[in-house]
Design a protein around this motif. Structure first.
Motif, PDB file in Angstrom:
ATOM      1  N   GLY A   8      -2.815   3.962   8.429  1.00 34.01           N
ATOM      2  CA  GLY A   8      -2.584   4.840   7.295  1.00 34.01           C
ATOM      3  C   GLY A   8      -1.201   5.452   7.307  1.00 34.01           C
ATOM      4  O   GLY A   8      -0.515   5.519   6.275  1.00 34.01           O
ATOM      5  N   VAL A   9      -0.763   5.897   8.487  1.00 33.02           N
ATOM      6  CA  VAL A   9       0.589   6.444   8.623  1.00 33.02           C
ATOM      7  C   VAL A   9       1.623   5.358   8.341  1.00 33.02           C
ATOM      8  O   VAL A   9       2.630   5.586   7.659  1.00 33.02           O
ATOM      9  CB  VAL A   9       0.773   7.024  10.042  1.00 33.02           C
ATOM     10  N   TYR A  10       1.348   4.172   8.849  1.00 31.68           N
ATOM     11  CA  TYR A  10       2.273   3.044   8.682  1.00 31.68           C
ATOM     12  C   TYR A  10       2.473   2.692   7.218  1.00 31.68           C
ATOM     13  O   TYR A  10       3.607   2.473   6.769  1.00 31.68           O
ATOM     14  CB  TYR A  10       1.734   1.839   9.462  1.00 31.68           C
ATOM     15  N   VAL A  11       1.383   2.633   6.446  1.00 36.68           N
ATOM     16  CA  VAL A  11       1.513   2.199   5.046  1.00 36.68           C
ATOM     17  C   VAL A  11       2.267   3.231   4.225  1.00 36.68           C
ATOM     18  O   VAL A  11       3.022   2.877   3.310  1.00 36.68           O
ATOM     19  CB  VAL A  11       0.132   1.897   4.427  1.00 36.68           C
ATOM     20  N   VAL A  12       2.117   4.509   4.549  1.00 31.69           N
ATOM     21  CA  VAL A  12       2.874   5.537   3.831  1.00 31.69           C
ATOM     22  C   VAL A  12       4.369   5.376   4.116  1.00 31.69           C
ATOM     23  O   VAL A  12       5.203   5.405   3.204  1.00 31.69           O
ATOM     24  CB  VAL A  12       2.381   6.939   4.216  1.00 31.69           C
ATOM     25  N   ALA A  13       4.715   5.177   5.396  1.00 30.37           N
ATOM     26  CA  ALA A  13       6.128   4.993   5.755  1.00 30.37           C
ATOM     27  C   ALA A  13       6.694   3.720   5.133  1.00 30.37           C
ATOM     28  O   ALA A  13       7.832   3.701   4.647  1.00 30.37           O
ATOM     29  CB  ALA A  13       6.265   4.948   7.279  1.00 30.37           C
ATOM     30  N   THR A  14       5.901   2.653   5.125  1.00 25.84           N
ATOM     31  CA  THR A  14       6.352   1.388   4.536  1.00 25.84           C
ATOM     32  C   THR A  14       6.568   1.519   3.029  1.00 25.84           C
ATOM     33  O   THR A  14       7.551   0.997   2.484  1.00 25.84           O
ATOM     34  CB  THR A  14       5.314   0.283   4.807  1.00 25.84           C
ATOM     35  N   SER A  15       5.660   2.222   2.364  1.00 24.95           N
ATOM     36  CA  SER A  15       5.776   2.398   0.913  1.00 24.95           C
ATOM     37  C   SER A  15       7.032   3.176   0.551  1.00 24.95           C
ATOM     38  O   SER A  15       7.729   2.854  -0.418  1.00 24.95           O
ATOM     39  CB  SER A  15       4.536   3.118   0.369  1.00 24.95           C
ATOM     40  N   ILE A  16       7.353   4.194   1.345  1.00 21.43           N
ATOM     41  CA  ILE A  16       8.571   4.971   1.094  1.00 21.43           C
ATOM     42  C   ILE A  16       9.802   4.094   1.336  1.00 21.43           C
ATOM     43  O   ILE A  16      10.782   4.146   0.587  1.00 21.43           O
ATOM     44  CB  ILE A  16       8.601   6.226   1.967  1.00 21.43           C
ATOM     45  N   GLY A  17       9.746   3.264   2.381  1.00 24.20           N
ATOM     46  CA  GLY A  17      10.858   2.351   2.640  1.00 24.20           C
ATOM     47  C   GLY A  17      11.067   1.363   1.507  1.00 24.20           C
ATOM     48  O   GLY A  17      12.201   1.086   1.107  1.00 24.20           O
ATOM     49  N   LEU A  18       9.972   0.846   0.940  1.00 26.06           N
ATOM     50  CA  LEU A  18      10.088  -0.080  -0.188  1.00 26.06           C
ATOM     51  C   LEU A  18      10.626   0.619  -1.428  1.00 26.06           C
ATOM     52  O   LEU A  18      11.417   0.053  -2.181  1.00 26.06           O
ATOM     53  CB  LEU A  18       8.719  -0.697  -0.492  1.00 26.06           C
ATOM     54  N   ALA A  19      10.193   1.857  -1.649  1.00 24.56           N
ATOM     55  CA  ALA A  19      10.658   2.607  -2.824  1.00 24.56           C
ATOM     56  C   ALA A  19      12.156   2.871  -2.771  1.00 24.56           C
ATOM     57  O   ALA A  19      12.798   3.039  -3.806  1.00 24.56           O
ATOM     58  CB  ALA A  19       9.900   3.927  -2.935  1.00 24.56           C
ATOM     59  N   SER A  20      12.718   2.884  -1.567  1.00 23.09           N
ATOM     60  CA  SER A  20      14.154   3.151  -1.429  1.00 23.09           C
ATOM     61  C   SER A  20      15.013   1.954  -1.848  1.00 23.09           C
ATOM     62  O   SER A  20      16.214   2.104  -2.076  1.00 23.09           O
ATOM     63  CB  SER A  20      14.483   3.512   0.019  1.00 23.09           C
ATOM     64  N   HIS A  21      14.405   0.745  -1.927  1.00 22.50           N
ATOM     65  CA  HIS A  21      15.124  -0.505  -2.233  1.00 22.50           C
ATOM     66  C   HIS A  21      16.197  -0.812  -1.183  1.00 22.50           C
ATOM     67  O   HIS A  21      17.084  -1.634  -1.424  1.00 22.50           O
ATOM     68  CB  HIS A  21      15.762  -0.461  -3.625  1.00 22.50           C
ATOM     69  N   ILE A  22      16.140  -0.146  -0.042  1.00 27.13           N
ATOM     70  CA  ILE A  22      17.052  -0.449   1.050  1.00 27.13           C
ATOM     71  C   ILE A  22      16.484  -1.644   1.811  1.00 27.13           C
ATOM     72  O   ILE A  22      15.276  -1.686   2.074  1.00 27.13           O
ATOM     73  CB  ILE A  22      17.200   0.766   1.982  1.00 27.13           C
ATOM     74  N   PRO A  23      17.285  -2.661   2.129  1.00 23.84           N
ATOM     75  CA  PRO A  23      16.763  -3.848   2.802  1.00 23.84           C
ATOM     76  C   PRO A  23      15.917  -3.495   4.019  1.00 23.84           C
ATOM     77  O   PRO A  23      16.369  -2.831   4.951  1.00 23.84           O
ATOM     78  CB  PRO A  23      18.032  -4.606   3.199  1.00 23.84           C
ATOM     79  N   GLY A  24      14.658  -3.936   3.973  1.00 25.02           N
ATOM     80  CA  GLY A  24      13.752  -3.674   5.074  1.00 25.02           C
ATOM     81  C   GLY A  24      13.371  -2.218   5.224  1.00 25.02           C
ATOM     82  O   GLY A  24      12.710  -1.857   6.204  1.00 25.02           O
ATOM     83  N   GLY A  25      13.760  -1.356   4.266  1.00 27.13           N
ATOM     84  CA  GLY A  25      13.500   0.076   4.414  1.00 27.13           C
ATOM     85  C   GLY A  25      14.161   0.641   5.651  1.00 27.13           C
ATOM     86  O   GLY A  25      13.702   1.639   6.221  1.00 27.13           O
ATOM     87  N   LEU A  26      15.256   0.007   6.091  1.00 27.45           N
ATOM     88  CA  LEU A  26      15.900   0.360   7.349  1.00 27.45           C
ATOM     89  C   LEU A  26      16.334   1.821   7.356  1.00 27.45           C
ATOM     90  O   LEU A  26      17.071   2.272   6.483  1.00 27.45           O
ATOM     91  CB  LEU A  26      17.116  -0.544   7.585  1.00 27.45           C
ATOM     92  N   GLY A  27      15.905   2.543   8.346  1.00 24.25           N
ATOM     93  CA  GLY A  27      16.230   3.957   8.474  1.00 24.25           C
ATOM     94  C   GLY A  27      15.218   4.843   7.784  1.00 24.25           C
ATOM     95  O   GLY A  27      14.770   5.848   8.355  1.00 24.25           O
TER      96      GLY A  27
END
Length: 324
Positions: free
Chosen positions: A253-272
């Motif tokens: 659950g924690v992982y999917v929230v962090a991944t979703s925020i990374g995808l929303a940033s449009h930064i490659p791989g959500g890096l950082g």
């Protein structure tokens, strides 16, 4: 009563261009804001971390944990290929399982690593599916279907986790656990509504296009299959982390929230952005082992598949050139 006439085509075109520019501007602002916030979090949390200590922790990663992470990564990508087939079925395209495995794998890997999933994934599919007679319209439909399918699975996992791990997630969103509960309830209710709506074959209008709902078979699979994929991807990181304060289900659950925020940033791989979100939601973990595990995860889940996908994509392109 006078009837108002539609605006002329030139005015409609100008409005469409302005809306597209506004959307790109909003996406750019969101990306900069998320990246800036992530940079601040990472600087605050890792400013005292020494590189030699991280390298030492990297060397302490167990062979069992690495082998399990690789295994879960393989299973995660296999699940991705399942909903690539779902997208092909929805678009009524004729693509062999071998070609769809190569095309889907390349599309998902490039999307994960480069961002802008519809553009990067669609380009890979066009290159590999085009020679098989799949039209551009079908490729756009497949890309849109798979991207939406991932969102549905993420909504299911995130919606459930916002009840089970509300306190951790509230640290990230900056509100009380009640806010996480409300967001989780909204996601789950939205999924129920989509499930009821999509189970019956209907014609819907979207951006001037007439689309058909997925129907009674594809609609539930759109939610279940990506949820399995996300769970496997999260566990691939979980097995690399030492002394976790939560179980694998809560961690997913924690992982999917962090991944979703990374995808929303449009930064490659959500890096950082991904790393910053994970740090905020897992404050109990020592920083050096956490950073070493996330670096190993980047290598296993992102860079390793990227090397394979690049080789496959180059081989497919060479075969196409040879055929010409």
């Amino acid at each position: 009563m006078t009837k108002t006439s539609d605006p002329p085509p030139a005015e409609r075109t100008r409005r469409a261009v302005m809306l597209v520019r506004l959307r790109y501007a909003v996406e750019a602002v969101v990306a900069v804001a998320l990246l800036s916030g992530a940079a601040w979090v990472l600087h605050r949390e890792f400013s005292n971390v020494r590189l030699d200590e991280v390298i030492a922790e990297f060397g302490k990663l167990s062979n069992t944990g690495i082998a399990l992470s690789v295994s879960f990564t393989v299973m995660s990508y296999m699940a991705l290929l399942v909903y690539e087939r779902l997208g092909i079925a929805y678009a009524h395209a004729r693509v062999s399982p071998v070609r769809s495995s190569v095309g889907g794998f390349c599309a998902f890997v490039f999307s994960h690593n480069l961002g802008f999933a519809l553009l990067t994934g669609g380009s890979a599919r066009l290159r590999i599916y085009g020679p098989a007679g799949v039209s551009v319209a079908q490729i756009v439909l497949i890309s849109g279907f798979t991207a939406w399918t991932f969102c549905l699975g993420a909504a299911l996992v995130a919606g459930v986790s916002m009840f089970g791990e509300a306190e951790r997630i509230s640290r990230l969103i900056g509100g009380p656990p009640l806010v996480a509960h409300a967001a989780g309830a909204a996601l789950l209710l939205g999924l129920v509504g989509y499930l009821v709506f999509g189970m019956r074959h209907r014609q819907v209008e979207w951006r001037g296009r007439r689309l058909t709902t997925p129907g009674p078979i594809l609609t539930p699979l759109q939610i279940i299959v990506p949820a399995i994929d996300i769970a496997l991807a999260g566990v691939a990181l979980y097995v690399l982390l030492p002394g976790m304060p939560i179980g694998p289900l809560g961690f997913v659950g924690v992982y999917v929230v962090a991944t979703s925020i990374g995808l929303a940033s449009h930064i490659p791989g959500g890096l950082g952005v991904f790393e910053g979100a994970m740090v905020l939601m897992l404050p109990e973990l020592p920083r050096e082992p956490l950073l070493a595990a996330m670096l190993a995860y980047r290598l296993i889940y992102y860079l390793g598949p990227l090397a394979i996908a690049t080789t496959l994509f180059a081989g497919a392109s060479l075969r196409k050139s040879r055929y010409r």
